[in-house]
Design a protein around this motif. Structure first.
Motif, PDB file in Angstrom:
ATOM      1  N   ARG A  62       1.715  40.600   9.301  1.00 52.01           N
ATOM      2  CA  ARG A  62       0.289  40.810   9.553  1.00 52.01           C
ATOM      3  C   ARG A  62       0.046  41.946  10.542  1.00 52.01           C
ATOM      4  NH1 ARG A  62      -3.861  39.550  12.879  1.00 52.01           N
ATOM      5  NH2 ARG A  62      -5.854  39.005  11.900  1.00 52.01           N
ATOM      6  N   LYS A  63       0.878  41.993  11.596  1.00 59.26           N
ATOM      7  CA  LYS A  63       0.637  42.996  12.644  1.00 59.26           C
ATOM      8  C   LYS A  63       0.940  44.406  12.160  1.00 59.26           C
ATOM      9  CE  LYS A  63       1.809  44.207  17.405  1.00 59.26           C
ATOM     10  NZ  LYS A  63       2.562  43.818  18.628  1.00 59.26           N
ATOM     11  N   TYR A  64       2.017  44.556  11.383  1.00 54.67           N
ATOM     12  CA  TYR A  64       2.434  45.895  10.973  1.00 54.67           C
ATOM     13  C   TYR A  64       2.098  46.185   9.516  1.00 54.67           C
ATOM     14  CZ  TYR A  64       4.983  45.769  15.362  1.00 54.67           C
ATOM     15  OH  TYR A  64       5.314  45.681  16.700  1.00 54.67           O
ATOM     16  N   ARG A  65       1.024  45.587   9.029  1.00 57.59           N
ATOM     17  CA  ARG A  65       0.572  45.888   7.680  1.00 57.59           C
ATOM     18  C   ARG A  65      -0.001  47.303   7.631  1.00 57.59           C
ATOM     19  NH1 ARG A  65      -3.267  43.026  10.324  1.00 57.59           N
ATOM     20  NH2 ARG A  65      -5.474  43.639  10.021  1.00 57.59           N
ATOM     21  N   GLN A  66      -0.123  47.811   6.446  1.00 60.87           N
ATOM     22  CA  GLN A  66      -0.566  49.206   6.289  1.00 60.87           C
ATOM     23  C   GLN A  66      -1.993  49.403   6.776  1.00 60.87           C
ATOM     24  OE1 GLN A  66      -0.336  50.617   2.260  1.00 60.87           O
ATOM     25  NE2 GLN A  66      -0.824  52.721   2.800  1.00 60.87           N
ATOM     26  N   GLY A  67      -2.828  48.410   6.641  1.00 63.95           N
ATOM     27  CA  GLY A  67      -4.222  48.580   7.030  1.00 63.95           C
ATOM     28  C   GLY A  67      -4.480  48.477   8.529  1.00 63.95           C
ATOM     29  N   ASN A  68      -3.498  48.051   9.315  1.00 60.48           N
ATOM     30  CA  ASN A  68      -3.698  47.913  10.751  1.00 60.48           C
ATOM     31  C   ASN A  68      -3.343  49.239  11.438  1.00 60.48           C
ATOM     32  OD1 ASN A  68      -4.058  46.982  13.334  1.00 60.48           O
ATOM     33  ND2 ASN A  68      -2.193  45.702  13.373  1.00 60.48           N
ATOM     34  N   THR A  69      -4.330  50.062  11.584  1.00 64.01           N
ATOM     35  CA  THR A  69      -4.109  51.390  12.192  1.00 64.01           C
ATOM     36  C   THR A  69      -3.928  51.309  13.695  1.00 64.01           C
ATOM     37  OG1 THR A  69      -6.500  51.716  12.344  1.00 64.01           O
ATOM     38  CG2 THR A  69      -5.403  52.545  10.359  1.00 64.01           C
ATOM     39  N   GLY A  70      -4.259  50.176  14.299  1.00 71.21           N
ATOM     40  CA  GLY A  70      -4.129  50.055  15.748  1.00 71.21           C
ATOM     41  C   GLY A  70      -2.760  49.584  16.205  1.00 71.21           C
ATOM     42  N   ALA A  71      -1.833  49.325  15.258  1.00 70.21           N
ATOM     43  CA  ALA A  71      -0.509  48.851  15.640  1.00 70.21           C
ATOM     44  C   ALA A  71       0.290  49.963  16.316  1.00 70.21           C
ATOM     45  CB  ALA A  71       0.245  48.355  14.404  1.00 70.21           C
ATOM     46  N   ASP A  72       1.164  49.578  17.221  1.00 69.51           N
ATOM     47  CA  ASP A  72       1.984  50.547  17.956  1.00 69.51           C
ATOM     48  C   ASP A  72       3.070  51.083  17.026  1.00 69.51           C
ATOM     49  OD1 ASP A  72       3.146  52.078  19.863  1.00 69.51           O
ATOM     50  OD2 ASP A  72       4.161  50.421  20.889  1.00 69.51           O
ATOM     51  N   TYR A  73       3.045  52.373  16.763  1.00 69.05           N
ATOM     52  CA  TYR A  73       3.961  53.011  15.815  1.00 69.05           C
ATOM     53  C   TYR A  73       5.009  53.791  16.587  1.00 69.05           C
ATOM     54  CZ  TYR A  73       5.655  55.973  12.024  1.00 69.05           C
ATOM     55  OH  TYR A  73       6.448  56.632  11.127  1.00 69.05           O
ATOM     56  N   GLN A  74       6.300  53.353  16.475  1.00 66.56           N
ATOM     57  CA  GLN A  74       7.403  54.008  17.184  1.00 66.56           C
ATOM     58  C   GLN A  74       8.525  54.312  16.180  1.00 66.56           C
ATOM     59  OE1 GLN A  74       8.709  51.795  20.620  1.00 66.56           O
ATOM     60  NE2 GLN A  74       6.628  51.283  21.264  1.00 66.56           N
ATOM     61  N   PRO A  75       8.460  55.399  15.481  1.00 68.22           N
ATOM     62  CA  PRO A  75       9.455  55.719  14.443  1.00 68.22           C
ATOM     63  C   PRO A  75      10.842  56.000  15.003  1.00 68.22           C
ATOM     64  CG  PRO A  75       7.983  57.566  14.806  1.00 68.22           C
ATOM     65  CD  PRO A  75       7.406  56.431  15.570  1.00 68.22           C
ATOM     66  N   ASP A  76      10.968  56.370  16.278  1.00 74.12           N
ATOM     67  CA  ASP A  76      12.281  56.691  16.847  1.00 74.12           C
ATOM     68  C   ASP A  76      12.922  55.509  17.573  1.00 74.12           C
ATOM     69  OD1 ASP A  76      12.029  59.313  15.955  1.00 74.12           O
ATOM     70  OD2 ASP A  76      10.930  59.898  17.770  1.00 74.12           O
ATOM     71  N   TRP A  77      12.270  54.349  17.573  1.00 75.37           N
ATOM     72  CA  TRP A  77      12.829  53.182  18.273  1.00 75.37           C
ATOM     73  C   TRP A  77      14.003  52.623  17.468  1.00 75.37           C
ATOM     74  CZ3 TRP A  77      13.576  48.084  16.930  1.00 75.37           C
ATOM     75  CH2 TRP A  77      13.902  47.201  17.984  1.00 75.37           C
ATOM     76  N   ASP A  78      15.152  52.305  18.120  1.00 76.23           N
ATOM     77  CA  ASP A  78      16.315  51.786  17.406  1.00 76.23           C
ATOM     78  C   ASP A  78      17.089  50.708  18.170  1.00 76.23           C
ATOM     79  OD1 ASP A  78      17.368  53.281  19.414  1.00 76.23           O
ATOM     80  OD2 ASP A  78      18.637  54.549  18.156  1.00 76.23           O
ATOM     81  N   HIS A  79      16.696  50.369  19.407  1.00 74.90           N
ATOM     82  CA  HIS A  79      17.490  49.387  20.139  1.00 74.90           C
ATOM     83  C   HIS A  79      16.660  48.721  21.231  1.00 74.90           C
ATOM     84  CE1 HIS A  79      20.971  47.453  21.927  1.00 74.90           C
ATOM     85  NE2 HIS A  79      20.591  47.918  23.110  1.00 74.90           N
TER      86      HIS A  79
END
Length: 398
Positions: A62-79
């Motif tokens: 629910r939190k990281y669904r495509q329609g939730n534009t307010g979610a925190d997006y961190q593409p470089d996070w890995d650990h």
């Protein structure tokens, strides 16, 4: 509207489920109650992981669904060290707890272990004698022998409340599984072998017992009634069985052993001495050697020369395919005793001829006369070969 229809359809299903008897979760014996507790503890421990994981699946979806534009997006996070600790520490703790519970339960609920208690805070007293029951799985019925009372019953098992029960189990032909859910876990009964089970019933009532292992065409009807009664009721049942007309001997057992389905309850006022031992050793028929005798022979290294005169012609079989020292007739070991004693015990073995002269001397070492000529020919041939080798060696030396 569709939701209301589904709700109304679910009501009959709920009513049907309400009629189910969850006997495994509401047992009548202390062993079954401890096994139920073990199941519940293991289930709760596993749910401690399963429920959070399922909840996090819904939360993350629910939190990281495509329609939730307010979610925190961190593409470089890995650990994340904290996340790794949680992911590995929680399952490890659950596994440790499950291992400890399983180890304790495996030893305390071992079916071969004698009971230390009949209920919580009620240990088995020193003067309490367990009820011994010898169980035989037949095709397709159950035979129960009470050696302490010299009686037997078919497809009916009765035991007094709060008295330890010591089961010894075997089978006549194929492997079966003896299972009374209200009393204890299942235990296998196998031909030529004996297994053990210790249990106790704490609440009077009638409970179902059956075979939990498929054993052929009549398997679906291979069930029996187990009744827990008070001491007075058990004494009355013993008296009723002793008043039956039938006696359980080898001949009657061989008839019971034949495959039959949905056999009604039957009682036997007496049991032939040593019958259960003969069943386990697969020698109810008098002309068969018991497995214990056969294993004793093997433990001694076999019959050897000392057992030559302990062989008698069989009462069946034979022919050219089974030739032996006594001729074309098939033979078998008479007994672990002298021939005269074997003949006296069975009264069926044909008497052997007088001691036969042979090549080997010594008490009990005379081979059959049929072997004299082949043995003499073999010795003559061996002597000739030896002389030939000696002459060849002499010629080579020259």
């Amino acid at each position: 509207m569709s939701r209301l229809i589904k709700l109304f359809l679910a009501i009959p299903l709920a009513a049907l489920l309400a009629g189910c008897n969850a006997v495994v979760l509401a047992p009548a014996g202390d062993i079954a109650a401890q096994q139920r507790d073990l199941i519940l503890i293991a289930t709760v421990l596993m749910l401690l992981i399963i429920i959070p994981v399922l909840a996090l699946v819904i939360i993350f979806a629910r939190k990281y669904r495509q329609g939730n534009t307010g979610a925190d997006y961190q593409p470089d996070w890995d650990h994340s060290t904290h996340l790794e600790l949680v992911i590995w520490a929680a399952p490890l703790a659950i596994i440790i707890c499950l291992g400890a519970v399983t180890w304790v339960g495996t030893h305390l609920l071992d079916p071969y272990r004698q009971l230390a208690r009949i209920a919580p805070d009620r240990p088995v007293s020193a003067d309490m004698t367990p009820l011994e029951v010898e169980v035989v799985a037949l095709d397709w019925k159950w035979l129960f022998i009470y050696p302490q009372y010299n009686i037997a019953s078919l497809n009916e098992l009765v035991a007094p409340v709060d008295r330890p029960i010591s089961f010894t189990l075997t089978s006549s032909s194929v492997m079966n599984s003896f299972y009374i859910p209200a009393l204890a876990g299942q235990i296998y009964a196998m031909p030529g072998m004996q297994t053990r089970l210790h249990a106790v019933v704490n609440h009077p009532g009638s409970y179902k017992g059956f075979s939990a292992n498929y054993s052929g065409h009549g398997f679906s009807g291979m069930h029996f009634e187990f009744r827990g009664v008070d001491d007075a009721g058990f004494d009355q049942w013993i008296a009723d069985v002793r008043g039956a007309d039938a006696q359980l001997d080898r001949k009657v057992y061989l008839e019971l052993e034949k495959p039959t389905e949905r056999v009604p309850v039957a009682h036997f006022a007496g049991v032939e001495n040593g019958l259960y031992t003969a069943i386990v050793n697969m020698c109810v028929e008098l002309d068969k050697m018991c497995m214990s005798e056969m294993m004793s022979i093997d433990a001694r290294g076999g019959l050897g020369l000392a057992g030559v005169d302990n062989i008698a012609p069989a009462l069946y079989g034979g022919g050219e395919r089974n030739r032996s020292a006594l001729g074309p007739q098939k033979t078998y070991v008479a007994a672990l005793c002298s021939v005269d004693e074997a003949i006296a015990m069975t009264a069926k073995l044909p008497a052997l001829s007088a001691p036969r002269p042979g090549l080997v001397t010594g008490a009990g070492l005379t081979p059959p006369s049929a072997l004299q000529a082949p043995a003499a020919a073999a010795m003559s041939w061996l002597a000739g070969q030896t002389a030939s080798l000696e002459n060849s060696s002499a010629a080579t030396a020259l």
